[in-house]
Design a protein around this motif. Structure first.
Motif, PDB file in Angstrom:
ATOM      1  N   VAL A  28       0.543  -1.073   0.075  1.00 43.20           N
ATOM      2  CA  VAL A  28       0.203  -0.408   0.107  1.00 43.20           C
ATOM      3  C   VAL A  28       0.685   1.868   0.060  1.00 43.20           C
ATOM      4  N   ARG A  29       0.811   2.556  -0.844  1.00 45.16           N
ATOM      5  CA  ARG A  29       0.865   3.546  -0.521  1.00 45.16           C
ATOM      6  C   ARG A  29       0.260   4.909  -1.211  1.00 45.16           C
ATOM      7  N   TRP A  30       0.871   5.687  -0.255  1.00 50.46           N
ATOM      8  CA  TRP A  30       0.435   7.172  -0.126  1.00 50.46           C
ATOM      9  C   TRP A  30       1.418   7.445  -1.852  1.00 50.46           C
ATOM     10  N   THR A  31       0.562   8.029  -2.453  1.00 56.09           N
ATOM     11  CA  THR A  31       0.445   8.744  -3.401  1.00 56.09           C
ATOM     12  C   THR A  31      -0.020  10.245  -4.170  1.00 56.09           C
ATOM     13  N   LYS A  32       0.838  10.900  -4.697  1.00 51.80           N
ATOM     14  CA  LYS A  32       0.045  12.669  -5.373  1.00 51.80           C
ATOM     15  C   LYS A  32      -1.151  11.929  -6.628  1.00 51.80           C
ATOM     16  N   LEU A  33      -1.258  13.222  -6.761  1.00 53.31           N
ATOM     17  CA  LEU A  33      -3.083  12.540  -6.659  1.00 53.31           C
ATOM     18  C   LEU A  33      -2.450  12.921  -8.740  1.00 53.31           C
ATOM     19  N   GLU A  34      -1.550  13.779  -8.836  1.00 54.95           N
ATOM     20  CA  GLU A  34      -0.929  13.468 -10.405  1.00 54.95           C
ATOM     21  C   GLU A  34       0.267  12.603 -10.455  1.00 54.95           C
ATOM     22  N   ASP A  35       0.289  11.797  -9.592  1.00 57.82           N
ATOM     23  CA  ASP A  35       1.581  10.593 -10.144  1.00 57.82           C
ATOM     24  C   ASP A  35       1.073   9.513 -10.129  1.00 57.82           C
ATOM     25  N   LEU A  36      -0.851   8.755 -10.219  1.00 53.18           N
ATOM     26  CA  LEU A  36      -1.149   8.393 -10.128  1.00 53.18           C
ATOM     27  C   LEU A  36      -0.807   7.909 -11.666  1.00 53.18           C
ATOM     28  N   PRO A  37      -1.418   8.217 -12.593  1.00 58.58           N
ATOM     29  CA  PRO A  37      -1.105   7.914 -13.651  1.00 58.58           C
ATOM     30  C   PRO A  37       0.533   6.949 -13.975  1.00 58.58           C
ATOM     31  N   GLY A  38       1.422   7.102 -13.195  1.00 57.59           N
ATOM     32  CA  GLY A  38       2.440   6.707 -13.217  1.00 57.59           C
ATOM     33  C   GLY A  38       2.375   5.108 -12.721  1.00 57.59           C
ATOM     34  N   TYR A  39       1.236   4.296 -12.115  1.00 59.41           N
ATOM     35  CA  TYR A  39       0.801   3.445 -12.218  1.00 59.41           C
ATOM     36  C   TYR A  39       0.456   2.611 -12.808  1.00 59.41           C
ATOM     37  N   GLU A  40       0.661   1.472 -13.034  1.00 57.71           N
ATOM     38  CA  GLU A  40      -0.560   0.300 -13.462  1.00 57.71           C
ATOM     39  C   GLU A  40      -1.489   0.236 -13.385  1.00 57.71           C
ATOM     40  N   PHE A  41      -3.085   1.008 -12.897  1.00 60.30           N
ATOM     41  CA  PHE A  41      -3.928   0.338 -12.573  1.00 60.30           C
ATOM     42  C   PHE A  41      -4.555  -0.264 -13.316  1.00 60.30           C
ATOM     43  N   LEU A  42      -6.212  -1.251 -12.922  1.00 59.74           N
ATOM     44  CA  LEU A  42      -7.209  -1.900 -12.791  1.00 59.74           C
ATOM     45  C   LEU A  42      -7.519  -1.258 -14.393  1.00 59.74           C
ATOM     46  N   ALA A  43      -7.974  -2.225 -15.293  1.00 57.47           N
ATOM     47  CA  ALA A  43      -9.058  -0.953 -16.359  1.00 57.47           C
ATOM     48  C   ALA A  43      -9.412  -0.307 -15.830  1.00 57.47           C
ATOM     49  N   ALA A  44     -10.313  -1.419 -15.236  1.00 60.50           N
ATOM     50  CA  ALA A  44     -11.816   0.361 -15.173  1.00 60.50           C
ATOM     51  C   ALA A  44     -11.326   0.848 -14.096  1.00 60.50           C
ATOM     52  N   ASP A  45     -10.064   1.786 -13.853  1.00 61.23           N
ATOM     53  CA  ASP A  45      -9.990   2.561 -13.275  1.00 61.23           C
ATOM     54  C   ASP A  45      -8.690   4.125 -13.820  1.00 61.23           C
ATOM     55  N   ARG A  46      -8.793   3.268 -14.976  1.00 57.90           N
ATOM     56  CA  ARG A  46      -7.928   4.567 -15.286  1.00 57.90           C
ATOM     57  C   ARG A  46      -8.655   5.314 -15.871  1.00 57.90           C
ATOM     58  N   GLY A  47      -9.648   5.939 -16.759  1.00 55.43           N
ATOM     59  CA  GLY A  47     -10.574   7.159 -16.594  1.00 55.43           C
ATOM     60  C   GLY A  47     -10.494   7.952 -15.903  1.00 55.43           C
ATOM     61  N   LEU A  48     -10.543   7.284 -14.570  1.00 53.83           N
ATOM     62  CA  LEU A  48     -10.789   7.475 -12.786  1.00 53.83           C
ATOM     63  C   LEU A  48      -9.565   8.058 -12.905  1.00 53.83           C
ATOM     64  N   ILE A  49      -8.172   7.969 -12.728  1.00 49.16           N
ATOM     65  CA  ILE A  49      -6.987   8.023 -12.699  1.00 49.16           C
ATOM     66  C   ILE A  49      -6.610   9.326 -13.690  1.00 49.16           C
ATOM     67  N   ARG A  50      -7.265   9.144 -14.968  1.00 52.87           N
ATOM     68  CA  ARG A  50      -6.655  10.777 -15.490  1.00 52.87           C
ATOM     69  C   ARG A  50      -7.497  12.043 -14.778  1.00 52.87           C
ATOM     70  N   ASP A  51      -8.778  11.115 -14.914  1.00 46.81           N
ATOM     71  CA  ASP A  51     -10.008  12.803 -13.595  1.00 46.81           C
ATOM     72  C   ASP A  51      -8.868  13.556 -12.542  1.00 46.81           C
ATOM     73  N   LEU A  52      -9.139  12.460 -11.910  1.00 46.30           N
ATOM     74  CA  LEU A  52      -8.249  12.493 -10.505  1.00 46.30           C
ATOM     75  C   LEU A  52      -6.403  13.226 -10.501  1.00 46.30           C
ATOM     76  N   ALA A  53      -5.542  12.694 -12.121  1.00 50.55           N
ATOM     77  CA  ALA A  53      -4.068  13.755 -11.825  1.00 50.55           C
ATOM     78  C   ALA A  53      -4.693  15.232 -12.613  1.00 50.55           C
ATOM     79  N   GLU A  54      -5.705  15.108 -13.289  1.00 50.72           N
ATOM     80  CA  GLU A  54      -5.813  16.664 -14.012  1.00 50.72           C
ATOM     81  C   GLU A  54      -6.707  17.367 -12.499  1.00 50.72           C
TER      82      GLU A  54
END
Length: 146
Positions: free
Chosen positions: A116-142
C-alpha cells in the motif's frame, strides 16, 4: 478492492456483474492505493481499497466493512465521487462506486495487498491500475473530482 474479479454464474446471459464500492482515501494531498499480490487475478496492478457489496448492504456500509477488513481502519464514508461500469475482456463486468474518505480512525494495517502506498494525485498515471480505474486516474491526476 479485493473482489474486483467478477465471477461468472451458470445460466446467466451476458457477463456476470459484480457491484463494488471503493475508497479514495485522501490525506495531505495524497491518496492511498494498493497493489494486488502476485497470486491474485490481475496480479501486481494497482487499485483503490474497497470490495464487493454484499446482499442487504448499502455501498457505504460495504465500503466501511471492507476498509476495516483490508486496512484495519474505521472510516467516515464521504460523498460518492463517481460511478463507473466496466466490461472486462474476459467476460466479467464490474459496477464501481467511488467514495471520498477524508477521515478515519486507527492505523492503516496492510492485510491483503502486496503493497500500500500514499501517492500524489498527479502521480497516479505512473502506476499500472486496473482497466476499470484508468479513466478515473486520468481525471484525478488532472485535478478533477477531488
Amino acid at each position: 478492492m479485493a473482489e474486483a474479479h467478477p465471477n461468472n454464474s451458470k445460466g446467466s446471459s451476458g457477463p456476470a456483474l459484480r457491484f463494488v464500492a471503493a475508497a479514495l482515501i485522501v490525506r495531505e494531498g495524497k491518496v492511498l492505493i494498493g497493489q494486488r499480490r502476485p497470486d491474485q487475478p490481475m496480479a501486481s496492478q494497482w487499485e483503490f481499497p474497497g470490495g464487493k457489496i454484499e446482499a442487504g448492504e448499502s455501498p457505504e456500509q460495504a465500503l466501511a466493512r471492507e476498509l476495516e477488513e483490508e486496512l484495519g481502519i474505521h472510516a467516515v464514508i464521504g460523498p460518492r465521487i463517481t460511478h463507473i461500469r466496466h466490461n472486462y475482456r474476459h467476460g466479467g463486468a464490474v459496477d464501481l462506486q467511488f467514495f471520498a474518505v477524508h477521515e478515519f480512525s486507527g492505523e492503516i494495517v496492510n492485510r491483503i495487498y502486496h503493497e500500500v502506498r500514499w501517492t500524489k494525485l498527479e502521480d497516479l498515471p505512473g502506476y499500472e491500475f486496473l482497466a476499470a480505474d484508468r479513466g478515473l486516474i486520468r481525471d484525478l491526476a488532472e485535478g478533477k473530482l477531488l
